[in-house]
Structure formats: C-alpha cells, structure tokens
Design a protein around this motif. Sequence first.
Motif, PDB file in Angstrom:
ATOM      1  N   GLU A  36       0.701  -1.294   0.000  1.00  0.00           N
ATOM      2  CA  GLU A  36       0.094   0.193   0.131  1.00  0.00           C
ATOM      3  C   GLU A  36       0.778   1.305  -0.127  1.00  0.00           C
ATOM      4  O   GLU A  36       0.647   2.207  -0.753  1.00  0.00           O
ATOM      5  CB  GLU A  36      -0.987   0.127   1.310  1.00  0.00           C
ATOM      6  N   ARG A  40       1.198   4.153  -3.223  1.00  0.00           N
ATOM      7  CA  ARG A  40       1.090   5.725  -2.907  1.00  0.00           C
ATOM      8  C   ARG A  40       2.207   6.342  -3.461  1.00  0.00           C
ATOM      9  O   ARG A  40       2.186   7.401  -3.704  1.00  0.00           O
ATOM     10  CB  ARG A  40       0.695   5.999  -1.358  1.00  0.00           C
ATOM     11  N   ARG A 166      -4.763  -5.813  -6.022  1.00  0.00           N
ATOM     12  CA  ARG A 166      -5.734  -5.205  -4.968  1.00  0.00           C
ATOM     13  C   ARG A 166      -7.098  -5.863  -5.165  1.00  0.00           C
ATOM     14  O   ARG A 166      -7.688  -6.154  -6.173  1.00  0.00           O
ATOM     15  CB  ARG A 166      -5.575  -3.699  -5.215  1.00  0.00           C
TER      16      ARG A 166
END
Length: 166
Positions: A36, A40, A166
């Motif tokens: 994650e 980002r 995801r």
Amino acid sequence: MLESPETVVNYYDSDFDYYEEEGIRQQVSGAYANIERVLRDKEAIYDITPREFEELVAEVFSQQVYNVEITPATRDGGCDIIATKEISGIPYMILIECKKCSARHKVDVQLVRSLLGVQSDRKANKAIHVTSSLFTRDARQFAERQEHLISLVDINDLMDMMRNAR
C-alpha cells in the motif's frame, strides 16, 4: 453434535507453534502495508529492506493464488521465493529471485543467467527475476531467448502487479 474440548484439541497438530504462526501473520500484514505504501509513493520501495522486498513480492504472488515459501535469508539455494500451484491437477513451480537495489543500478545479464541455472538445476517450470530497478538490455535479450523458461519483472511491471492484485 458439539465435540468436548478434549476431542477438539486432538484435531490440532501437536507441532503447531503459536509464535511461528504469529510471525507469519506479521510478515503478511507488513508486506501488505508495504504494498500500500509503495502504491502511494513508488520511491518508498527504496526505503524497505531486502527481506521486506522479498516479503512484498511473495505477497503479490500469494494474491495471484500461488502457495509461496520464502527461502532462508542466507544459503537460499539461488532463489528467494518458491511459488507453487496446481493447474488442472498438474503441479507448477516458479523460482523467484528478488533483487532490491537503487533505481540507478540495473540488473545485469550475469544474475539472469545464474537464475536460469538454478531453474534448470531445481527442475522448476519457470524462473522469475524481480527487481526494484530495471534490467540491462543484455539481460532482457537473454531472457527473451529463453522463451517460457525465465521472465523479468522490473519496478514498472511490479507496480502493475501490485495494482492488479488489489
């Protein structure tokens, strides 16, 4: 009919180690958090340790329905992850080598050739070299000549794999 507590205990493997199981759970949650974080900010991949990079890659393959095993940090036999699954009842094994390095350091053909030797020795169906950077032109050309035996996954491919997982 409910079982008595004594009977239920007999169903559990006596070799079960709560602390080992907890350690695996922490690795997976840490790998997921790193995925994650990197999604980002791509540059965050350079802040994780080489072992965390291996765990991240293992989690990506795990999310693709592979059974993954991370090899020991030292004396790993030439690969960092063994990914297996059955396809139509036929066992399939992939050896994965992870190379976490700086963005400017490209993985050269020597490391790719070495992995092909490990793949051949271990009689795996495929070998995959994953890096946090890129591969040299010679490395890519060598892998292309090997057709289905070896694949290269650079940082851009890995980012795509993480997004798709995801």
